[in-house]
Scaffold this active site. Structure first.
Site, mmCIF file in Angstrom:
data_model
loop_
_atom_site.group_PDB
_atom_site.id
_atom_site.type_symbol
_atom_site.label_atom_id
_atom_site.label_comp_id
_atom_site.label_asym_id
_atom_site.label_seq_id
_atom_site.Cartn_x
_atom_site.Cartn_y
_atom_site.Cartn_z
ATOM 1 N N ALA A 52 126.443 36.068 -10.026
ATOM 2 C CA ALA A 52 127.229 36.328 -8.817
ATOM 3 C C ALA A 52 128.431 35.400 -8.735
ATOM 4 O O ALA A 52 129.535 35.830 -8.356
ATOM 5 C CB ALA A 52 126.349 36.156 -7.583
ATOM 6 N N GLU A 53 128.246 34.139 -9.087
ATOM 7 C CA GLU A 53 129.365 33.193 -9.045
ATOM 8 C C GLU A 53 130.397 33.525 -10.114
ATOM 9 O O GLU A 53 131.610 33.379 -9.886
ATOM 10 C CB GLU A 53 128.823 31.776 -9.213
ATOM 11 C CG GLU A 53 128.020 31.311 -8.001
ATOM 12 C CD GLU A 53 127.140 30.113 -8.286
ATOM 13 O OE1 GLU A 53 127.198 29.145 -7.530
ATOM 14 O OE2 GLU A 53 126.366 30.160 -9.263
ATOM 15 N N ASP B 147 130.982 36.604 -11.197
ATOM 16 C CA ASP B 147 131.667 37.784 -10.668
ATOM 17 C C ASP B 147 132.725 37.397 -9.634
ATOM 18 O O ASP B 147 133.805 38.001 -9.575
ATOM 19 C CB ASP B 147 130.660 38.742 -10.022
ATOM 20 C CG ASP B 147 129.788 39.458 -11.044
ATOM 21 O OD1 ASP B 147 130.173 39.495 -12.229
ATOM 22 O OD2 ASP B 147 128.722 39.968 -10.655
ATOM 23 N N LEU C 17 131.933 47.049 -17.575
ATOM 24 C CA LEU C 17 132.046 47.908 -16.395
ATOM 25 C C LEU C 17 132.721 47.181 -15.249
ATOM 26 O O LEU C 17 132.521 45.976 -15.056
ATOM 27 C CB LEU C 17 130.654 48.367 -15.933
ATOM 28 C CG LEU C 17 129.877 49.287 -16.874
ATOM 29 C CD1 LEU C 17 128.452 49.455 -16.364
ATOM 30 C CD2 LEU C 17 130.560 50.636 -16.988
ATOM 31 N N LYS D 187 120.542 49.152 -13.654
ATOM 32 C CA LYS D 187 121.250 48.213 -14.521
ATOM 33 C C LYS D 187 120.302 47.070 -14.899
ATOM 34 O O LYS D 187 120.087 46.142 -14.133
ATOM 35 C CB LYS D 187 122.489 47.681 -13.810
ATOM 36 C CG LYS D 187 123.392 46.820 -14.682
ATOM 37 C CD LYS D 187 124.654 46.446 -13.923
ATOM 38 C CE LYS D 187 125.544 45.585 -14.794
ATOM 39 N NZ LYS D 187 124.924 44.274 -15.108
ATOM 40 N N ARG E 24 126.831 43.010 -28.222
ATOM 41 C CA ARG E 24 128.121 43.588 -27.820
ATOM 42 C C ARG E 24 129.287 42.737 -28.299
ATOM 43 O O ARG E 24 130.343 43.263 -28.667
ATOM 44 C CB ARG E 24 128.184 43.728 -26.292
ATOM 45 C CG ARG E 24 129.495 44.349 -25.810
ATOM 46 C CD ARG E 24 129.451 44.725 -24.355
ATOM 47 N NE ARG E 24 129.281 43.543 -23.495
ATOM 48 C CZ ARG E 24 129.247 43.603 -22.180
ATOM 49 N NH1 ARG E 24 129.343 44.785 -21.567
ATOM 50 N NH2 ARG E 24 129.095 42.510 -21.451
ATOM 51 N N LYS F 265 127.660 56.872 -13.105
ATOM 52 C CA LYS F 265 128.537 57.472 -14.108
ATOM 53 C C LYS F 265 128.885 58.909 -13.728
ATOM 54 O O LYS F 265 128.066 59.606 -13.129
ATOM 55 C CB LYS F 265 127.845 57.494 -15.487
ATOM 56 C CG LYS F 265 127.413 56.141 -16.012
ATOM 57 C CD LYS F 265 126.674 56.296 -17.337
ATOM 58 C CE LYS F 265 126.267 54.940 -17.907
ATOM 59 N NZ LYS F 265 125.529 55.070 -19.187
#
Length: 673
Positions: A37-38, A40, A86, A117, A138, A291
């Site tokens: 969260a931080e 983000d 995303l 998710k 990734r 989506k």
């Protein structure tokens, strides 16, 4: 603008450096210093500033990059097709705004596909001629780390695709995760071996996969859910949902909770449902990916530099953040348990401001090496008490202090004791003021006598003025005494007196919970009340008689016996009886039906009915629901995230039912072997 305020350029440069640093710790080291969260919040601030100052945007900005470059610990592996990150939505308004942008581009409404998710590690799998060929992280979205040998040890990743005609080439994306129970067991084993535990399940999954020795990965419990197709030459699909069904047909794991919706409002309701039920799952999720289902529409919508315009992640309110641990203090509970808790710099989690968090016990504090002054990761899962998960060791300055557990009660000064096999230190003094306050608060609680108005502050004042020494004294309180409490006026005193009077009809099971027998909560209290029918009969029952009740083991039986042998506790029950508190009920008469004589245990999150509803339908058919698994148990009903009861049932060879099998059994059909 003051002299201290940075210019937009200075703040943008600072944010980019911060984000790149934390991205590397998260994606490459699997050792983050801040919560998701931080992170983000930093990215959102940067995106807002860049939106206001487009002339300051550069191609190497974190808002235009995916993930982080491979670490160098593993060989690099180029993805056949790019893996995207995303964009996020944090509210209905942001989700609807994204939906309007989609409709504006398409010129019409769209259908949507929703997927939970999973909080794990993104992976790209390639199958050639039906066999697993490569697996990669990734990375930066174009090149990842080659973790093929490690993924090859996972029993949950198919090495060969199902079906008679597998594709010659298939690129599929998914998330590798560690179930919560496996994460907890792994941390226990790490601590036992004097290794540092993982802070959360996501880090444990990433750390387990990114091992140079695949045998380490093989020893860890890891799961996989596939969520998209990178490419499969020679096959065309109309919808994403068709692709997911294709993966299922090939034997690849796809989450059963995925759903398609014709409108965005319904998709949002799906998001809100799982926001409230995320802990019913056996694995961690931090949001829902929404989506556009139609693949042709996706081509029309296209991509930004790092994200598809046809998908967005609706993020749940954060349950983890970092903050400063200012002090460690102690609480003395009603059973005498002396437990340390953290005093924190205020932090908002799950919509609530958190200033205190549990540290469980002194052993746990030492195992986690949590110190006064540490920057710590704090978690508040839904309505669960906040807890300190781990210290951020890399942020230590040397000024942190190790906590030392005292030898005497911090309230009454009595020497603490610790029973053999227990982790908790206890104050053995029945007259300890702190124990007395906690005892009153528990007695008046909703699950007990439900005395509205008798809260924590009132309990303290009643004890301090000497009006109440034990819970039985509540029933001899007068209105004039209540008016002497600073908290009370005429109206509040009248309301509490009425609530005390009403509590006399709470019933035997609630009274059993209220008196505070250790390990006797509502389910066990209902069993005792239904079997014996009165407080007097329970108080005089032998250990053998108590253990004969299905669901009550020898330890709980001994604690019940010890409780009623203590003169102080006998006095509390006597005062309740003299005041007219109902301490009897008719013995439960089992209902007759085709499940008569069958004992059931429920474990895990159930979807079709609530826990109480499930118990009722079983009892309506003549069955009985008990709290613990034993040789007398006939069936164990298992939902999402089952606990240790499942393992015990399997060890004893007791039949396991899912909700479908239970429904068939309730209809009269015998379960399949």
């Amino acid at each position: 603008m003051t002299e201290q305020d940075p210019t937009p350029l200075e703040r943008i440069v600072s944010l980019r450096e911060l984000i790149d640093y934390h991205s590397e710790r998260y994606h490459v080291r699997d050792d983050p210093e801040i919560s998701d969260a931080e992170y983000d919040e930093l990215v959102r601030e940067l995106a807002t500033l860049e939106g206001a100052h487009p002339e300051l945007v550069t191609e190497d900005s974190p808002t235009r990059k995916v993930g982080a470059a491979p670490s160098g610990l593993f060989a690099s592996l180029k993805h056949p097709n790019p893996m995207w990150s995303l964009d996020n939505a944090f509210s209905l308004e942001e989700l609807l705004a994204w939906g309007k942008r989609v409709e504006r581009v398409l010129g019409s409404a769209a259908d949507f596909y929703c997927e939970l998710k999973v909080d794990g590690l993104a992976v790209n799998l390639v199958y050639e001629k039906g066999r697993l060929a490569t697996a990669a992280t990734r990375g930066d979205g174009r090149t990842g780390e080659d973790i093929t040998p490690n993924v090859g040890t996972m029993s949950t990743v198919p090495k060969e695709l199902s079906g008679d005609d597998p594709p010659g080439f298939l690129e599929v994306r998914g998330e590798i995760f560690m179930p919560v129970k496996a994460f907890e067991e792994l941390n226990e084993s790490l601590v036992a071996a004097e290794h540092r535990p993982f802070a959360n399940a996501r880090n444990s999954a990433a750390g387990s996969l990114r091992q140079k020795d695949p045998r380490v990965t093989a020893g860890r419990q890891l799961g996989l859910y596939c969520h998209s197709v990178g490419s499969v030459p020679g096959r065309r699909f109309r919808k994403h949902s068709d692709q997911m069904q294709y993966l299922i047909d090939l034997g690849l794991p796809v989450m059963q909770h995925n759903r398609a919706f014709a409108e965005l409002q319904a998709a949002f309701e799906f998001c809100r449902h799982w926001e409230n039920h995320r802990h019913d799952l056996s694995f961690e999720v931090d949001g829902v990916v929404v989506k556009v289902d139609d693949l042709g529409s996706r081509e029309e919508l296209g991509y930004t530099s790092k994200s598809p315009r046809w998908a967005i992640a609706y993020k749940f309110p954060p349950e983890e953040k970092t903050t400063k641990l200012l002090e460690i203090e102690l609480n003395v509970g009603r059973t005498g348990a002396v437990t340390p808790f953290a005093v924190l710099e205020p932090v908002v989690l799950s919509g609530a401001t958190v200033v205190h968090a549990t540290l469980h016990n002194a052993d746990e504090l030492e195992r986690k090496d949590i110190r006064i002054g540490d920057t710590v990761l704090v978690r508040r899962a839904g309505e669960v008490i906040p807890q300190v998960m781990a210290p951020i060791v890399s942020k230590r300055t040397g000024a942190e202090r190790v906590f030392v557990m005292p030898t005497h009660c911090p309230v009454c000064g009595t020497a603490l004791v610790r029973a053999e096999g227990e982790a908790v230190w206890r104050c053995p003094n029945d007259e300890c003021p702190s124990r007395g306050v906690e005892e009153l608060f528990h007695f008046a609680g909703r699950a007990a006598m439900d005395i509205e108005g008798l809260g924590y502050k009132a309990a303290i004042q009643l004890r301090e003025l000497g009006f109440v020494r034990d819970p039985g004294d509540i029933y001899s309180l007068t209105r004039d005494q209540l008016l002497q409490l600073p908290l009370f006026g005429d109206k509040k005193a009248d309301q509490l007196m009425a609530s005390i009077q009403n509590s006399k009809q709470a019933g035997l099971a609630r009274a059993l919970v209220a008196v505070g027998i250790r390990d006797v909560g509502p389910p066990t209290a209902r069993l005792l009340a239904g079997e014996f029918g009165s407080m007097d009969r329970i108080a005089t029952a032998t250990v053998e008689e108590l253990t004969a009740v299905e669901g009550i083991g020898p330890i709980v039986a001994r604690r019940i016996r010890d409780f009623f042998e203590a003169p102080r506790n006998q006095g509390i029950v006597r005062k309740m009886a003299e005041a007219g508190v109902v301490l009897e009920q008719e013995k439960a008469q089992p209902k007759s039906g085709h499940l008569t004589g069958k004992n059931f245990v429920l474990t895990g999150g159930l979807e079709r009915w609530s826990r109480d509803e499930t118990q009722k339908v079983i009892e309506d058919a003549g069955g009985k629901v008990v709290s613990s698994v034993s040789k007398k148990t006939d069936y164990v009903v298992v939902g999402e995230k089952p606990g240790s009861k499942l393992a015990k049932a399997e060890a004893l060879g007791i039949p396991i039912l899912d909700e479908d099998a239970l429904s068939e059994l309730l209809d009269g059909s015998p379960p399949e072997d």
